[in-house]
Design an enzyme around this catalytic site. Structure first.
Site, PDB file in Angstrom:
ATOM      1  N   LYS A 118    -121.625 -36.170 -77.570  1.00 51.75           N
ATOM      2  CA  LYS A 118    -121.145 -34.458 -77.993  1.00 51.75           C
ATOM      3  C   LYS A 118    -123.023 -34.444 -79.127  1.00 51.75           C
ATOM      4  CE  LYS A 118    -120.367 -32.728 -81.265  1.00 51.75           C
ATOM      5  NZ  LYS A 118    -121.294 -31.649 -81.392  1.00 51.75           N
TER       6      LYS A 118
ATOM      7  N   GLU B   7    -124.946 -43.707 -88.622  1.00 52.06           N
ATOM      8  CA  GLU B   7    -126.841 -43.617 -88.934  1.00 52.06           C
ATOM      9  C   GLU B   7    -126.617 -42.525 -90.166  1.00 52.06           C
ATOM     10  OE1 GLU B   7    -128.291 -46.701 -87.643  1.00 52.06           O
ATOM     11  OE2 GLU B   7    -129.596 -45.312 -88.282  1.00 52.06           O
TER      12      GLU B   7
ATOM     13  N   CYS C 196    -134.589 -38.479 -91.498  1.00 48.80           N
ATOM     14  CA  CYS C 196    -133.423 -38.996 -91.715  1.00 48.80           C
ATOM     15  C   CYS C 196    -134.236 -39.487 -92.959  1.00 48.80           C
ATOM     16  CB  CYS C 196    -132.544 -39.699 -91.199  1.00 48.80           C
ATOM     17  SG  CYS C 196    -133.403 -40.609 -89.583  1.00 48.80           S
TER      18      CYS C 196
HETATM   19  P1  NDP Z   1    -123.764 -33.228 -89.322  1.00 41.78           P
HETATM   20  O1  NDP Z   1    -122.976 -34.400 -89.467  1.00 41.78           O
HETATM   21  O2  NDP Z   1    -123.350 -31.568 -89.143  1.00 41.78           O
HETATM   22  O3  NDP Z   1    -124.045 -33.147 -87.453  1.00 41.78           O
HETATM   23  C1  NDP Z   1    -123.839 -34.568 -86.948  1.00 41.78           C
HETATM   24  C2  NDP Z   1    -122.975 -34.675 -85.509  1.00 41.78           C
HETATM   25  O4  NDP Z   1    -122.208 -34.575 -86.325  1.00 41.78           O
HETATM   26  C3  NDP Z   1    -123.428 -33.213 -84.562  1.00 41.78           C
HETATM   27  O5  NDP Z   1    -123.020 -33.064 -83.067  1.00 41.78           O
HETATM   28  C4  NDP Z   1    -122.051 -31.756 -85.455  1.00 41.78           C
HETATM   29  O6  NDP Z   1    -121.234 -31.367 -84.602  1.00 41.78           O
HETATM   30  C5  NDP Z   1    -120.988 -33.099 -85.587  1.00 41.78           C
HETATM   31  N1  NDP Z   1    -120.193 -33.050 -86.120  1.00 41.78           N
HETATM   32  C6  NDP Z   1    -120.017 -31.998 -87.359  1.00 41.78           C
HETATM   33  N2  NDP Z   1    -118.763 -32.412 -87.836  1.00 41.78           N
HETATM   34  C7  NDP Z   1    -117.411 -33.293 -87.117  1.00 41.78           C
HETATM   35  C8  NDP Z   1    -116.561 -34.108 -87.481  1.00 41.78           C
HETATM   36  N3  NDP Z   1    -115.251 -33.487 -88.699  1.00 41.78           N
HETATM   37  N4  NDP Z   1    -116.251 -35.034 -86.810  1.00 41.78           N
HETATM   38  C9  NDP Z   1    -117.204 -35.363 -85.327  1.00 41.78           C
HETATM   39  N5  NDP Z   1    -118.144 -34.868 -85.183  1.00 41.78           N
HETATM   40  C10 NDP Z   1    -118.483 -34.150 -86.319  1.00 41.78           C
HETATM   41  O7  NDP Z   1    -125.514 -33.452 -89.181  1.00 41.78           O
HETATM   42  P2  NDP Z   1    -126.823 -32.748 -88.806  1.00 41.78           P
HETATM   43  O8  NDP Z   1    -127.121 -32.411 -87.290  1.00 41.78           O
HETATM   44  O9  NDP Z   1    -126.918 -30.962 -89.918  1.00 41.78           O
HETATM   45  O10 NDP Z   1    -127.974 -34.227 -89.087  1.00 41.78           O
HETATM   46  C11 NDP Z   1    -128.418 -33.825 -90.043  1.00 41.78           C
HETATM   47  C12 NDP Z   1    -128.331 -35.348 -91.062  1.00 41.78           C
HETATM   48  O11 NDP Z   1    -127.724 -35.756 -89.471  1.00 41.78           O
HETATM   49  C13 NDP Z   1    -129.066 -35.536 -91.731  1.00 41.78           C
HETATM   50  O12 NDP Z   1    -127.986 -35.961 -92.891  1.00 41.78           O
HETATM   51  C14 NDP Z   1    -130.423 -36.666 -91.667  1.00 41.78           C
HETATM   52  O13 NDP Z   1    -130.112 -37.232 -92.583  1.00 41.78           O
HETATM   53  C15 NDP Z   1    -129.187 -36.991 -90.756  1.00 41.78           C
HETATM   54  N6  NDP Z   1    -129.452 -38.260 -89.634  1.00 41.78           N
HETATM   55  C16 NDP Z   1    -129.014 -39.427 -89.826  1.00 41.78           C
HETATM   56  C17 NDP Z   1    -130.131 -40.308 -89.160  1.00 41.78           C
HETATM   57  C18 NDP Z   1    -130.071 -41.828 -89.239  1.00 41.78           C
HETATM   58  O14 NDP Z   1    -130.977 -41.866 -87.920  1.00 41.78           O
HETATM   59  N7  NDP Z   1    -130.010 -42.064 -90.503  1.00 41.78           N
HETATM   60  C19 NDP Z   1    -131.082 -39.554 -87.585  1.00 41.78           C
HETATM   61  C20 NDP Z   1    -131.601 -38.249 -87.995  1.00 41.78           C
HETATM   62  C21 NDP Z   1    -130.264 -37.269 -88.719  1.00 41.78           C
HETATM   63  P3  NDP Z   1    -121.998 -29.806 -84.374  1.00 41.78           P
HETATM   64  O15 NDP Z   1    -123.685 -29.574 -84.941  1.00 41.78           O
HETATM   65  O16 NDP Z   1    -121.023 -28.792 -83.415  1.00 41.78           O
HETATM   66  O17 NDP Z   1    -121.387 -29.564 -85.948  1.00 41.78           O
END
Ligand code: NDP
Length: 496
Positions: A185, A261, A295
């Site tokens: 997803k 992550e 991140c």
């Molecule tokens: P989100 O947590 O908003 O979204 C990540 C994914 O989760 C998206 O596909 C999102 O869908 C989905 N999602 C959102 N809500 C839910 C839920 N309740 N249940 C299941 N899935 C859900 O993060 P962002 O996309 O905004 O990414 C940015 C964040 O990711 C930052 O905090 C960053 O630090 C972190 N990150 C961490 C990394 C690591 O390796 N540690 C690498 C890259 C980013 P949708 O898009 O439809 O909302």
């Protein structure tokens, strides 16, 4: 002041229309969601979305795919399929990189880098697919233990928009290499690039049906349905820490395996004995690369007091020289933020910086022409922050750097470890003893010494504290997607 790259004349773009037609792996059937170019607002793609019934079908197909094919037990097949996927990615490099820039906003050079590192990740896992070894041990007279690594089963990979290709492939490649079925997803902001790259895998003639599916839709509906569905055995989630905590709580009801992550507030630490020129390059790359939407962004710069003034002045001068603009323009060094709402979040943090400290570079909302159709902010550096400022502890996920000075190693360590996160850290020093001491003291999954932001398929990444659970990449990342099974053979009963 911000130097602007030109918005060079762009090639005409016909928005992609992505549907289930001819794409068995894409389980969608209802209204489309749109993705837009964050630099220009142009429509990039219309992608049909999944109903909850589509998600159910994807899960049933995954279970059936595992039961009916030899996928879980045939490492050589998995290696071939993954290897050919990497080759197809390489052949399609230019198309993938352009689509990535258009949908995500990063510069074309960074997009090519992301495609290349994704290919490298697939190649590493392709090699490992034939080497998922177990162990055997003689336990006592006539008794032998055989310990095997088996696939977990159906893995849901839920991924973010900032490195949509890399972070999806970082989960998909090891999950497949170890014999699982995967349902992806992608983030709603960047679905087209993910579908496009996974199609290059799905079209492989030897790839059994059902082993890969992509579902599209919001995290709150489609994502959550995957998390709670009893047919899903493991969630590999990359995203925000708050979302990750919710995912873990929901997954707990089904006692599912989770790999998380999450976010970071990574310190980048410069000692006076560092090579200053290289350290400046590192500091610039750590925070302004991909407009800080990484991140592991080095969003806190800690500088030893004796070089603080010179270092920060020189970095501020570099920041104001960065060319901001359209990622498709080869002159551009920093692209836009992903969306208007994310830009507002970043601007709110800049306001916090203005009230809690002093903005020494940038700080502007680039809402004027030629930036007005996209979501641009200036590369920003803030100093003199009060110790309780949220800019020192919260993830901004934008090009906003908070700088602090320190007098001793102990102080640097205490500042570095002073947040709830523990994802990464940079250390710049020519003193090897210090590098060891600091490296051992820092609470983070990755510590770059005299470098920053280099990732390798071979080495693990992941977070301490609120930055995550489990590891991705490397052998540990691969084995996250396995269950360990002990077969115990007892020959003492003379039953064979
Ligand atoms: P989100 O947590 O908003 O979204 C990540 C994914 O989760 C998206 O596909 C999102 O869908 C989905 N999602 C959102 N809500 C839910 C839920 N309740 N249940 C299941 N899935 C859900 O993060 P962002 O996309 O905004 O990414 C940015 C964040 O990711 C930052 O905090 C960053 O630090 C972190 N990150 C961490 C990394 C690591 O390796 N540690 C690498 C890259 C980013 P949708 O898009 O439809 O909302």
């Amino acid at each position: 002041m911000v130097r602007q790259a030109t918005f060079a004349s762009r090639k005409e773009w016909n928005p992609l229309r992505i549907t289930h037609d001819n794409r068995e792996f894409l389980r969608v059937s209802t209204d489309a969601l749109s993705s837009f170019d964050p630099a220009t607002g142009e429509l990039v793609a219309l992608v049909e979305t999944s109903t909850l019934e589509d998600v159910n079908i994807a899960i049933s197909r995954a279970i059936e795919g595992l039961n009916r094919s030899g996928w879980r037990n045939d490492g050589a097949l998995r290696a071939r399929v993954l290897f050919r996927w990497a080759e197809r990615m390489r052949t399609n490099m230019d198309t993938l990189a352009e689509l990535l820039t258009r949908e995500q906003g990063k510069t074309l050079a960074q997009a090519r880098g992301e495609v290349l590192s994704s290919i490298s990740m697939i190649e590493f896992n392709s090699g490992q697919a034939r080497a998922i070894f177990g162990r055997a041990i003689a336990l006592k007279e006539g008794v032998h233990g055989v310990v095997l690594r088996e696939p977990v089963g159906v893995v849901a990979a839920i991924t973010p928009w900032n490195y949509p290709l890399n972070l999806t492939i970082r989960a998909v490649a090891p999950a497949l290499a170890t014999g699982n079925a995967v349902i992806v997803k992608p983030a709603s902001a960047t679905p087209a690039i993910v579908v496009h790259a996974l199609e290059l895998l799905a079209l492989d003639a030897e790839f059994p049906p059902g082993i890969l599916s992509v579902v599209i839709g919001s995290g709150a509906t489609v994502g959550e349905h995957l998390v709670v569905h009893e047919g899903v055995d493991m969630i590999a989630f990359t995203g925000d820490s708050t979302t990750g905590i919710n995912v873990m709580k929901k997954a707990a009801d089904g006692l599912k395996k989770v790999s998380l992550e999450l976010g970071g507030k990574s310190p980048n630490i410069d000692f006076a004995d560092a090579n200053l020129e290289k350290a400046l390059d590192g500091a610039e790359n750590a925070i302004f690369s991909a407009a800080g939407q990484i991140c592991t962004a080095g969003s806190r710069l800690l500088v030893e007091a004796s070089i603080y003034e010179e270092f920060v002045d020189r970095l501020a001068a570099r920041a104001s020289e960065l060319r901001v603009g359209d990622g498709l323009d080869p002159q551009t060094q920093m692209g836009p933020l992903i969306s208007a709402s994310h830009k507002q979040t970043v601007l709110n943090y800049i306001e916090i910086g203005k009230s809690d400290g002093v903005v020494i570079s940038g700080g502007e909302d680039l809402g004027h022409a030629p930036f007005d159709k996209g979501h641009f902010v200036a590369p920003t550096i803030v100093s003199g922050l009060s110790m309780n400022s949220r800019l020192l502890t919260e993830e901004v996920f934008g090009p906003v750097l908070a700088v602090q000075s320190f007098d001793s190693e102990e102080e640097a360590l205490s500042l570095a470890n002073g947040t709830e996160f523990g994802l990464a850290c940079g250390l710049w020093t020519s003193n090897l003893d210090r590098a060891w001491r600091m490296g051992r003291g820092i609470e983070a999954g990755t510590i770059w010494i005299n470098t920053y932001h280099h990732f390798y398929g071979e080495t693990e990444v992941g977070g301490f504290k609120h930055s995550g659970v489990g590891r991705q990449q490397g052998i540990e990342g691969l084995l996250e997607f396995t269950e360990t099974k002990h077969l115990n053979f007892d020959s003492n009963n003379n039953l064979w």
